[in-house]
Each structure stands twice: as C-alpha cells, then as structure tokens.
Design a protein around this motif. Structure first.
Motif, PDB file in Angstrom:
ATOM      1  N   PRO A  82       0.807  -1.208   0.000  1.00 45.89           N
ATOM      2  CA  PRO A  82       0.000   0.000   0.000  1.00 45.89           C
ATOM      3  C   PRO A  82       0.852   1.275   0.000  1.00 45.89           C
ATOM      4  N   PHE A  83       0.302   2.294  -0.638  1.00 43.28           N
ATOM      5  CA  PHE A  83       0.928   3.615  -0.669  1.00 43.28           C
ATOM      6  C   PHE A  83       0.196   4.502   0.339  1.00 43.28           C
ATOM      7  N   GLY A  84       0.943   5.295   1.037  1.00 47.31           N
ATOM      8  CA  GLY A  84       0.365   6.150   2.070  1.00 47.31           C
ATOM      9  C   GLY A  84      -0.066   7.500   1.549  1.00 47.31           C
ATOM     10  N   GLY A  85      -0.258   8.398   2.478  1.00 53.46           N
ATOM     11  CA  GLY A  85      -0.671   9.759   2.191  1.00 53.46           C
ATOM     12  C   GLY A  85      -0.950  10.468   3.504  1.00 53.46           C
ATOM     13  N   SER A  86      -1.407  11.705   3.410  1.00 55.68           N
ATOM     14  CA  SER A  86      -1.667  12.482   4.621  1.00 55.68           C
ATOM     15  C   SER A  86      -2.954  13.284   4.473  1.00 55.68           C
ATOM     16  N   TYR A  87      -3.431  13.759   5.596  1.00 55.82           N
ATOM     17  CA  TYR A  87      -4.625  14.601   5.641  1.00 55.82           C
ATOM     18  C   TYR A  87      -4.505  15.743   4.629  1.00 55.82           C
ATOM     19  N   GLU A  88      -3.384  16.455   4.671  1.00 53.81           N
ATOM     20  CA  GLU A  88      -3.188  17.615   3.796  1.00 53.81           C
ATOM     21  C   GLU A  88      -3.222  17.212   2.323  1.00 53.81           C
ATOM     22  N   GLU A  89      -2.555  16.104   1.988  1.00 53.07           N
ATOM     23  CA  GLU A  89      -2.564  15.629   0.602  1.00 53.07           C
ATOM     24  C   GLU A  89      -3.974  15.308   0.138  1.00 53.07           C
ATOM     25  N   TYR A  90      -4.759  14.656   0.995  1.00 47.02           N
ATOM     26  CA  TYR A  90      -6.118  14.277   0.607  1.00 47.02           C
ATOM     27  C   TYR A  90      -7.008  15.503   0.432  1.00 47.02           C
ATOM     28  N   VAL A  91      -6.871  16.471   1.314  1.00 41.31           N
ATOM     29  CA  VAL A  91      -7.640  17.715   1.166  1.00 41.31           C
ATOM     30  C   VAL A  91      -7.300  18.370  -0.177  1.00 41.31           C
ATOM     31  N   ASN A  92      -6.013  18.478  -0.476  1.00 44.77           N
ATOM     32  CA  ASN A  92      -5.592  19.097  -1.737  1.00 44.77           C
ATOM     33  C   ASN A  92      -6.085  18.314  -2.951  1.00 44.77           C
ATOM     34  N   LEU A  93      -6.056  17.020  -2.861  1.00 43.59           N
ATOM     35  CA  LEU A  93      -6.419  16.166  -3.983  1.00 43.59           C
ATOM     36  C   LEU A  93      -7.920  16.160  -4.260  1.00 43.59           C
ATOM     37  N   PHE A  94      -8.732  16.109  -3.220  1.00 48.05           N
ATOM     38  CA  PHE A  94     -10.175  15.902  -3.399  1.00 48.05           C
ATOM     39  C   PHE A  94     -11.011  17.183  -3.375  1.00 48.05           C
ATOM     40  N   SER A  95     -10.519  18.267  -2.779  1.00 48.53           N
ATOM     41  CA  SER A  95     -11.404  19.399  -2.472  1.00 48.53           C
ATOM     42  C   SER A  95     -11.929  20.153  -3.694  1.00 48.53           C
ATOM     43  N   GLU A  96     -11.299  20.031  -4.835  1.00 49.37           N
ATOM     44  CA  GLU A  96     -11.826  20.718  -6.016  1.00 49.37           C
ATOM     45  C   GLU A  96     -13.135  20.088  -6.500  1.00 49.37           C
ATOM     46  N   LYS A  97     -13.253  18.791  -6.414  1.00 48.70           N
ATOM     47  CA  LYS A  97     -14.421  18.089  -6.950  1.00 48.70           C
ATOM     48  C   LYS A  97     -15.378  17.580  -5.872  1.00 48.70           C
ATOM     49  N   PHE A  98     -14.953  17.622  -4.606  1.00 49.98           N
ATOM     50  CA  PHE A  98     -15.755  17.073  -3.520  1.00 49.98           C
ATOM     51  C   PHE A  98     -15.818  18.032  -2.338  1.00 49.98           C
TER      52      PHE A  98
END
Length: 193
Positions: free
Chosen positions: A150-166
């Motif tokens: 599995p590949f990880g990630g962080s809260y900040e990365e997920y906010v940046n990745l998803f917030s434009e469309k969700f």
C-alpha cells in the motif's frame, strides 16, 4: 495515463501476498454501513478484492450493491460465497467503468493504486457518482513512499487532492481501526460537488 496492471494483481492473489485482506469487513466500514438508512441506494465497491463489505451489505438488506475488480481469484472467491449475485460482480478495469452510483465505498483500493493515478481516481470517482453522491471509507495516514502498495498519504494531501471536486464532510483519524492499523487510517466521507 498509467494503466492498472492485471498480471501484477493476479500474482498478488495467487501468492497470497495481499496482506491487507483481513478476512472480514473492517470495523470502521461495518459501523458506517450500520448507520445507513436507505437500503435502495446504488453502491459500488471498486478494487473489491474479496469484498467482505459486499457480504455485510447484503446481510444488512442492501440489494443494489456492485463490486468491480479485474483479478480473477477474488472474483471467484466472491462468487463462491454469493452465487446468486453474479450480475453484481463486474470483472474489469475501474477506469473504464461507466455507471452511476449513490455511494462508493473505499477500502484499500486507493492505497493500492500507483500514486501517479490519484488524480485520475478522483476524476473517475466524481464521474461515477450521482448528484450529491458520496465516497466514503478509509485512507491510509502514513508518509507516501516509493515502496508499495500500500501507498500512504496524509490529511493535507487528501484535502488538496479531493477538495476541487468534492465537499469534505468527514476526514478524521479512525477511532475504531483494527489493531494492526491503529493510528494509520483516516475515515472519510466526501460528497460530489
């Protein structure tokens, strides 16, 4: 766009090296499913693996649930437990799938994808959801490395990745993770904008 590697995943299942398969629905997803009221919603579980979430959803009275995976071994395992659900089991590439769902359940699919596919994942999830549809589940909360899945990630990365469309409804540490995953999971619910 980088493609999913079917042979890689077939080999992972054949050599039993899919270590994240815990043999049952995870506690955070079980408790999330328990609070869902509308049994008629259309649900997708992508990269389903052995799809214990499907078993649990069916047990709880949900009847409009679909899974997609392209590896044969997990598809066979799902069908061996759910012979009458053949029409609900899709063998294929998630990125080529075209349907509409009210809810998509995320359980180790995102973390299994090469990080170069993450933006494509977000776009595809958005495309597959109905208006105000939701994606909900678990994302790993540990540093992203080259080693994986599995590949990880962080809260900040997920906010940046998803917030434009969700719209981010929930993104917080999972308080009820299984012991081996304690303090490494974020539970989330994102609603399609």
């Amino acid at each position: 766009m980088m493609k999913l590697n079917k042979e890689y995943w077939e080999n992972r299942y054949q050599t039993d090296s899919a270590k994240w398969d815990i043999g049952h629905v995870s506690t955070p997803l079980k408790e999330y499913i328990d609070q869902l009221k509308n049994k008629d919603i259309k649900i997708l579980i992508p990269g389903a693996g052995n799809a214990y979430e499907l078993d649990y959803l069916i047990e709880k009275g949900f009847h409009n649930v679909f899974v997609i995976d392209f590896a044969q071994q997990p598809i066979d395992a799902i069908l061996s437990r759910n012979k009458d659900l053949e029409k609900h089991i899709i063998q294929g590439d998630f990125f080529n799938h075209n349907e509409t769902y009210d809810l998509i359940i995320e359980q180790t699919f995102f973390c299994a994808l090469n990080p170069s596919l993450r933006e494509n994942y977000v776009s595809k999830m958005h495309d597959l959801l109905s208006d105000k549809g939701k994606i909900s589940g678990l994302l790993f909360n540990f540093p992203l490395t080259e080693a994986g899945p599995p590949f990880g990630g962080s809260y900040e990365e997920y906010v940046n990745l998803f917030s434009e469309k969700f719209t981010i409804k929930t993104l917080e540490p999972a308080y009820n993770s299984i012991k081996p995953r304690a303090n490494t999971e974020l539970f989330f619910t994102f609603e399609k904008k």
